[in-house]
Write a protein that holds these residues in place. Structure first.
Motif, PDB file in Angstrom:
ATOM      1  N   ARG A 143      -2.672   7.974  -4.051  1.00 34.07           N
ATOM      2  CA  ARG A 143      -1.929   7.613  -4.961  1.00 34.07           C
ATOM      3  C   ARG A 143      -0.479   7.939  -4.575  1.00 34.07           C
ATOM      4  O   ARG A 143       0.464   7.031  -4.437  1.00 34.07           O
ATOM      5  N   ARG A 169       0.405   5.244  -1.478  1.00 37.08           N
ATOM      6  CA  ARG A 169       0.682   3.877  -2.152  1.00 37.08           C
ATOM      7  C   ARG A 169       2.211   4.051  -2.503  1.00 37.08           C
ATOM      8  O   ARG A 169       2.969   3.177  -2.197  1.00 37.08           O
ATOM      9  N   HIS A 170       2.457   5.249  -3.046  1.00 38.92           N
ATOM     10  CA  HIS A 170       4.071   5.282  -3.500  1.00 38.92           C
ATOM     11  C   HIS A 170       4.768   5.476  -2.308  1.00 38.92           C
ATOM     12  O   HIS A 170       5.862   4.738  -2.304  1.00 38.92           O
ATOM     13  N   TYR A 171       4.583   6.241  -1.095  1.00 36.11           N
ATOM     14  CA  TYR A 171       5.310   6.280  -0.013  1.00 36.11           C
ATOM     15  C   TYR A 171       5.685   4.948   0.730  1.00 36.11           C
ATOM     16  O   TYR A 171       6.462   4.534   1.127  1.00 36.11           O
ATOM     17  N   ASP A 172       4.256   3.949   0.317  1.00 32.71           N
ATOM     18  CA  ASP A 172       4.299   2.494   1.102  1.00 32.71           C
ATOM     19  C   ASP A 172       5.388   1.720   0.277  1.00 32.71           C
ATOM     20  O   ASP A 172       6.412   0.923   1.061  1.00 32.71           O
ATOM     21  N   ARG A 173       5.397   2.054  -1.029  1.00 30.70           N
ATOM     22  CA  ARG A 173       6.471   1.141  -1.811  1.00 30.70           C
ATOM     23  C   ARG A 173       7.900   1.501  -1.388  1.00 30.70           C
ATOM     24  O   ARG A 173       8.758   0.758  -1.521  1.00 30.70           O
ATOM     25  N   LEU A 174       8.032   3.039  -1.175  1.00 27.58           N
ATOM     26  CA  LEU A 174       9.371   3.289  -0.828  1.00 27.58           C
ATOM     27  C   LEU A 174       9.709   2.949   0.759  1.00 27.58           C
ATOM     28  O   LEU A 174      11.101   3.128   0.862  1.00 27.58           O
ATOM     29  N   GLY A 175       8.733   2.738   1.287  1.00 22.26           N
ATOM     30  CA  GLY A 175       9.280   2.201   2.709  1.00 22.26           C
ATOM     31  C   GLY A 175       8.984   3.381   3.761  1.00 22.26           C
ATOM     32  O   GLY A 175       9.716   3.423   4.853  1.00 22.26           O
ATOM     33  N   VAL A 178       4.730   3.433   5.667  1.00 22.23           N
ATOM     34  CA  VAL A 178       4.049   2.349   5.644  1.00 22.23           C
ATOM     35  C   VAL A 178       2.591   2.210   6.264  1.00 22.23           C
ATOM     36  O   VAL A 178       2.595   2.700   7.541  1.00 22.23           O
ATOM     37  N   ARG A 229      -5.276  -1.072   2.551  1.00 22.40           N
ATOM     38  CA  ARG A 229      -4.343  -0.455   3.882  1.00 22.40           C
ATOM     39  C   ARG A 229      -5.193   0.487   4.884  1.00 22.40           C
ATOM     40  O   ARG A 229      -6.001   1.170   4.778  1.00 22.40           O
TER      41      ARG A 229
END
Length: 268
Positions: free
Chosen positions: A16, A19-25, A28, A39
Protein backbone atom coordinates in the motif's frame (compact mmCIF):
# COMPACT_ATOMS: atom_id res chain seq x y z
CA UNK A 1 12.62 -7.31 -12.20
CA UNK A 2 10.78 -7.63 -8.91
CA UNK A 3 7.02 -7.66 -8.44
CA UNK A 4 5.59 -5.00 -6.15
CA UNK A 5 5.15 -7.61 -3.42
CA UNK A 6 8.72 -8.82 -3.70
CA UNK A 7 10.08 -5.28 -3.71
CA UNK A 8 7.92 -4.35 -0.71
CA UNK A 9 9.36 -7.28 1.25
CA UNK A 10 12.93 -6.36 0.32
CA UNK A 11 12.43 -2.69 1.15
CA UNK A 12 10.60 -3.39 4.43
CA UNK A 13 7.46 -1.44 3.50
CA UNK A 14 3.90 -2.35 2.63
CA UNK A 15 2.52 -2.69 -0.88
CA UNK A 16 0.00 0.00 0.00
CA UNK A 17 2.82 2.42 0.86
CA UNK A 18 4.66 1.63 -2.37
CA UNK A 19 1.54 2.57 -4.31
CA UNK A 20 1.32 5.77 -2.26
CA UNK A 21 4.96 6.62 -3.00
CA UNK A 22 4.26 6.03 -6.69
CA UNK A 23 1.31 8.45 -6.65
CA UNK A 24 3.50 11.08 -5.01
CA UNK A 25 6.31 10.48 -7.51
CA UNK A 26 8.80 9.71 -4.75
CA UNK A 27 9.46 6.09 -5.73
CA UNK A 28 7.96 5.12 -9.06
CA UNK A 29 8.08 1.58 -10.53
CA UNK A 30 10.74 0.77 -13.08
CA UNK A 31 7.95 -0.55 -15.30
CA UNK A 32 4.15 -0.59 -15.35
CA UNK A 33 2.42 -3.14 -17.55
CA UNK A 34 0.27 -1.24 -20.05
CA UNK A 35 -2.44 -3.90 -20.06
CA UNK A 36 -2.60 -5.10 -16.45
CA UNK A 37 -1.24 -2.07 -14.59
CA UNK A 38 1.09 -4.35 -12.61
CA UNK A 39 4.07 -2.50 -11.16
CA UNK A 40 7.56 -3.95 -11.38
CA UNK A 41 10.66 -2.64 -9.64
CA UNK A 42 14.37 -3.02 -10.18
CA UNK A 43 16.72 -4.17 -7.44
CA UNK A 44 18.74 -1.05 -8.24
CA UNK A 45 15.88 0.99 -6.73
CA UNK A 46 16.37 -0.55 -3.28
CA UNK A 47 18.98 2.04 -2.16
CA UNK A 48 16.49 4.83 -2.89
CA UNK A 49 13.81 2.91 -0.99
CA UNK A 50 16.22 2.54 1.96
CA UNK A 51 16.91 6.29 1.94
CA UNK A 52 13.19 7.03 1.79
CA UNK A 53 12.43 4.82 4.78
CA UNK A 54 15.39 6.21 6.74
CA UNK A 55 14.30 9.80 6.17
CA UNK A 56 10.75 8.96 7.20
CA UNK A 57 12.07 7.40 10.40
CA UNK A 58 13.94 10.64 11.06
CA UNK A 59 10.60 12.42 11.15
CA UNK A 60 10.69 14.15 7.77
CA UNK A 61 7.39 14.52 5.92
CA UNK A 62 6.95 12.77 2.58
CA UNK A 63 7.02 16.16 0.88
CA UNK A 64 10.38 16.89 2.49
CA UNK A 65 11.64 13.41 1.66
CA UNK A 66 10.69 13.88 -1.99
CA UNK A 67 12.54 17.19 -2.15
CA UNK A 68 15.63 15.74 -0.49
CA UNK A 69 15.74 12.70 -2.74
CA UNK A 70 15.16 14.93 -5.74
CA UNK A 71 18.27 16.87 -4.81
CA UNK A 72 20.38 13.73 -5.14
CA UNK A 73 20.85 12.97 -1.45
CA UNK A 74 24.02 10.94 -0.94
CA UNK A 75 24.30 7.87 1.25
CA UNK A 76 26.80 9.74 3.40
CA UNK A 77 24.31 12.53 4.03
CA UNK A 78 21.60 10.04 5.00
CA UNK A 79 24.05 8.35 7.35
CA UNK A 80 24.89 11.69 8.98
CA UNK A 81 21.21 12.53 9.41
CA UNK A 82 20.54 9.13 10.96
CA UNK A 83 23.47 9.50 13.35
CA UNK A 84 22.25 12.94 14.40
CA UNK A 85 18.74 11.59 14.99
CA UNK A 86 20.18 8.65 16.96
CA UNK A 87 22.09 11.03 19.23
CA UNK A 88 18.98 13.18 19.67
CA UNK A 89 16.92 10.13 20.67
CA UNK A 90 19.63 8.94 23.06
CA UNK A 91 19.61 12.33 24.77
CA UNK A 92 15.83 12.21 24.96
CA UNK A 93 15.95 8.71 26.47
CA UNK A 94 18.48 9.90 29.05
CA UNK A 95 16.25 12.85 29.97
CA UNK A 96 13.19 10.61 30.17
CA UNK A 97 15.10 8.16 32.37
CA UNK A 98 15.90 10.98 34.79
CA UNK A 99 12.26 12.07 34.77
CA UNK A 100 11.11 8.51 35.46
CA UNK A 101 13.48 8.21 38.42
CA UNK A 102 12.14 11.49 39.82
CA UNK A 103 8.56 10.32 39.42
CA UNK A 104 9.37 7.01 41.10
CA UNK A 105 11.04 8.86 43.97
CA UNK A 106 7.95 11.08 44.36
CA UNK A 107 5.69 8.02 44.31
CA UNK A 108 7.77 6.36 47.02
CA UNK A 109 7.60 9.54 49.05
CA UNK A 110 3.81 9.66 48.73
CA UNK A 111 3.44 5.95 49.53
CA UNK A 112 5.71 6.08 52.59
CA UNK A 113 4.36 9.32 53.95
CA UNK A 114 6.52 11.37 56.35
CA UNK A 115 9.93 9.83 57.00
CA UNK A 116 10.71 9.21 60.66
CA UNK A 117 14.37 10.02 61.15
CA UNK A 118 16.58 10.87 64.09
CA UNK A 119 17.50 14.53 64.35
CA UNK A 120 20.33 16.02 66.34
CA UNK A 121 21.07 19.62 67.21
CA UNK A 122 24.81 20.39 67.17
CA UNK A 123 27.28 23.15 66.29
CA UNK A 124 29.05 22.85 62.95
CA UNK A 125 32.78 23.46 62.53
CA UNK A 126 34.27 25.63 59.82
CA UNK A 127 35.36 23.60 56.81
CA UNK A 128 38.11 24.48 54.32
CA UNK A 129 37.50 23.09 50.86
CA UNK A 130 39.07 23.13 47.43
CA UNK A 131 36.32 23.01 44.86
CA UNK A 132 33.89 24.75 42.56
CA UNK A 133 30.88 27.02 42.92
CA UNK A 134 27.90 27.44 40.62
CA UNK A 135 24.74 29.47 40.50
CA UNK A 136 21.64 27.50 39.57
CA UNK A 137 18.03 28.48 38.98
CA UNK A 138 16.28 25.30 40.13
CA UNK A 139 16.72 21.98 41.89
CA UNK A 140 16.60 20.25 38.49
CA UNK A 141 19.79 22.07 37.52
CA UNK A 142 21.46 21.01 40.77
CA UNK A 143 20.67 17.36 40.11
CA UNK A 144 22.24 17.62 36.66
CA UNK A 145 25.27 19.65 37.72
CA UNK A 146 26.45 18.29 41.07
CA UNK A 147 27.71 14.94 39.78
CA UNK A 148 29.85 16.47 37.00
CA UNK A 149 31.08 19.14 39.45
CA UNK A 150 32.28 16.46 41.87
CA UNK A 151 33.89 14.60 38.96
CA UNK A 152 35.85 17.74 38.03
CA UNK A 153 36.87 18.42 41.62
CA UNK A 154 38.04 14.88 42.30
CA UNK A 155 39.80 14.70 38.96
CA UNK A 156 41.78 17.84 39.81
CA UNK A 157 42.53 16.61 43.35
CA UNK A 158 43.78 13.27 42.02
CA UNK A 159 45.84 14.94 39.30
CA UNK A 160 47.54 17.08 41.97
CA UNK A 161 48.15 13.97 44.15
CA UNK A 162 46.56 15.84 47.05
CA UNK A 163 45.59 13.83 50.12
CA UNK A 164 42.03 14.11 51.34
CA UNK A 165 41.75 14.81 55.07
CA UNK A 166 37.98 14.54 55.31
CA UNK A 167 34.83 13.68 53.37
CA UNK A 168 33.53 15.58 50.37
CA UNK A 169 31.08 18.37 51.09
CA UNK A 170 28.38 20.18 49.14
CA UNK A 171 26.56 23.28 50.35
CA UNK A 172 23.37 24.91 49.12
CA UNK A 173 22.39 28.50 49.83
CA UNK A 174 19.45 30.45 48.44
CA UNK A 175 20.44 33.56 46.45
CA UNK A 176 17.46 35.60 45.25
CA UNK A 177 15.29 33.25 43.23
CA UNK A 178 18.15 30.84 42.59
CA UNK A 179 20.73 28.98 44.61
CA UNK A 180 24.49 28.98 45.09
CA UNK A 181 26.02 25.52 45.11
CA UNK A 182 29.48 24.67 46.45
CA UNK A 183 31.14 21.31 45.81
CA UNK A 184 34.50 20.53 47.34
CA UNK A 185 37.00 18.19 48.95
CA UNK A 186 39.09 18.66 52.08
CA UNK A 187 42.85 18.56 51.44
CA UNK A 188 44.16 20.47 54.45
CA UNK A 189 47.02 22.88 53.75
CA UNK A 190 47.91 21.33 50.39
CA UNK A 191 48.14 23.75 47.45
CA UNK A 192 44.91 24.39 45.58
CA UNK A 193 44.79 22.05 42.56
CA UNK A 194 44.68 23.66 39.14
CA UNK A 195 41.19 24.64 38.07
CA UNK A 196 39.79 24.77 41.61
CA UNK A 197 39.46 27.47 44.24
CA UNK A 198 39.75 27.53 48.01
CA UNK A 199 36.35 27.82 49.65
CA UNK A 200 35.84 28.44 53.36
CA UNK A 201 32.55 27.25 54.82
CA UNK A 202 31.83 29.20 57.98
CA UNK A 203 31.13 27.55 61.32
CA UNK A 204 27.58 27.53 62.67
CA UNK A 205 26.76 27.75 66.38
CA UNK A 206 23.59 25.72 65.93
CA UNK A 207 22.36 23.25 63.33
CA UNK A 208 19.80 20.48 63.01
CA UNK A 209 21.21 17.37 61.35
CA UNK A 210 20.15 13.91 60.22
CA UNK A 211 21.85 11.03 58.44
CA UNK A 212 20.78 9.38 55.19
CA UNK A 213 21.90 5.80 54.64
CA UNK A 214 20.61 4.43 51.33
CA UNK A 215 21.66 2.42 48.26
CA UNK A 216 20.97 5.41 46.01
CA UNK A 217 20.13 9.11 46.19
CA UNK A 218 16.46 8.84 45.28
CA UNK A 219 15.42 9.62 48.87
CA UNK A 220 17.63 12.63 49.48
CA UNK A 221 14.97 15.20 48.68
CA UNK A 222 12.55 13.50 51.08
CA UNK A 223 15.29 13.48 53.73
CA UNK A 224 15.81 17.22 53.30
CA UNK A 225 12.06 17.80 53.50
CA UNK A 226 11.93 15.83 56.73
CA UNK A 227 14.85 17.82 58.13
CA UNK A 228 13.26 21.17 57.30
CA UNK A 229 10.00 19.97 58.83
CA UNK A 230 11.89 19.18 62.03
CA UNK A 231 13.50 22.65 61.97
CA UNK A 232 10.03 24.17 61.80
CA UNK A 233 8.63 21.90 64.55
CA UNK A 234 11.39 23.10 66.87
CA UNK A 235 10.39 26.70 66.24
CA UNK A 236 13.63 27.43 64.41
CA UNK A 237 14.44 28.82 60.98
CA UNK A 238 17.23 28.13 58.46
CA UNK A 239 20.22 30.43 58.86
CA UNK A 240 22.84 29.81 56.21
CA UNK A 241 23.90 27.23 53.70
CA UNK A 242 22.69 23.67 54.15
CA UNK A 243 25.46 21.06 53.99
CA UNK A 244 25.73 17.54 52.66
CA UNK A 245 28.73 15.68 54.08
CA UNK A 246 29.46 12.53 52.08
CA UNK A 247 30.73 10.06 54.66
CA UNK A 248 30.47 7.15 52.22
CA UNK A 249 29.78 6.89 48.50
CA UNK A 250 29.66 3.97 46.04
CA UNK A 251 32.84 5.39 44.49
CA UNK A 252 35.05 5.00 47.58
CA UNK A 253 36.54 1.71 46.45
CA UNK A 254 35.76 -1.81 45.28
CA UNK A 255 34.12 -2.72 48.60
CA UNK A 256 32.02 0.45 48.86
CA UNK A 257 28.29 0.27 48.40
CA UNK A 258 25.55 2.79 48.98
CA UNK A 259 25.59 6.27 50.43
CA UNK A 260 26.00 7.63 53.94
CA UNK A 261 25.38 11.38 53.99
CA UNK A 262 24.97 13.79 56.89
CA UNK A 263 22.44 16.53 56.07
CA UNK A 264 23.14 19.62 58.15
CA UNK A 265 21.06 22.80 58.28
CA UNK A 266 22.34 25.78 60.32
CA UNK A 267 19.46 27.39 62.24
CA UNK A 268 18.64 30.33 64.47
Amino acid sequence: MLSIGEFARMAGVSVRMLRHYDRLGILVPARVDAHTGYRSYSASQLPRANQLVALKDLGFSLEQVGAMLGDGLTAGRVEALLAARRDELRAQVAQDTVRISRIEAKLRLIERGPIMSEYTEIPLPAVALVGLTAGVASIEEIEGDIGPMFDRVNGAVDAASANRVGPGVATYEVEGEGMRVVVGEQVGDAPVPAGLQRIDVAAADRAVTTRLEAPDLSGIQAAWQGLMGEVERRGLRPAGAGREVYLQTPFDGPDASGWVIDLQQPVS
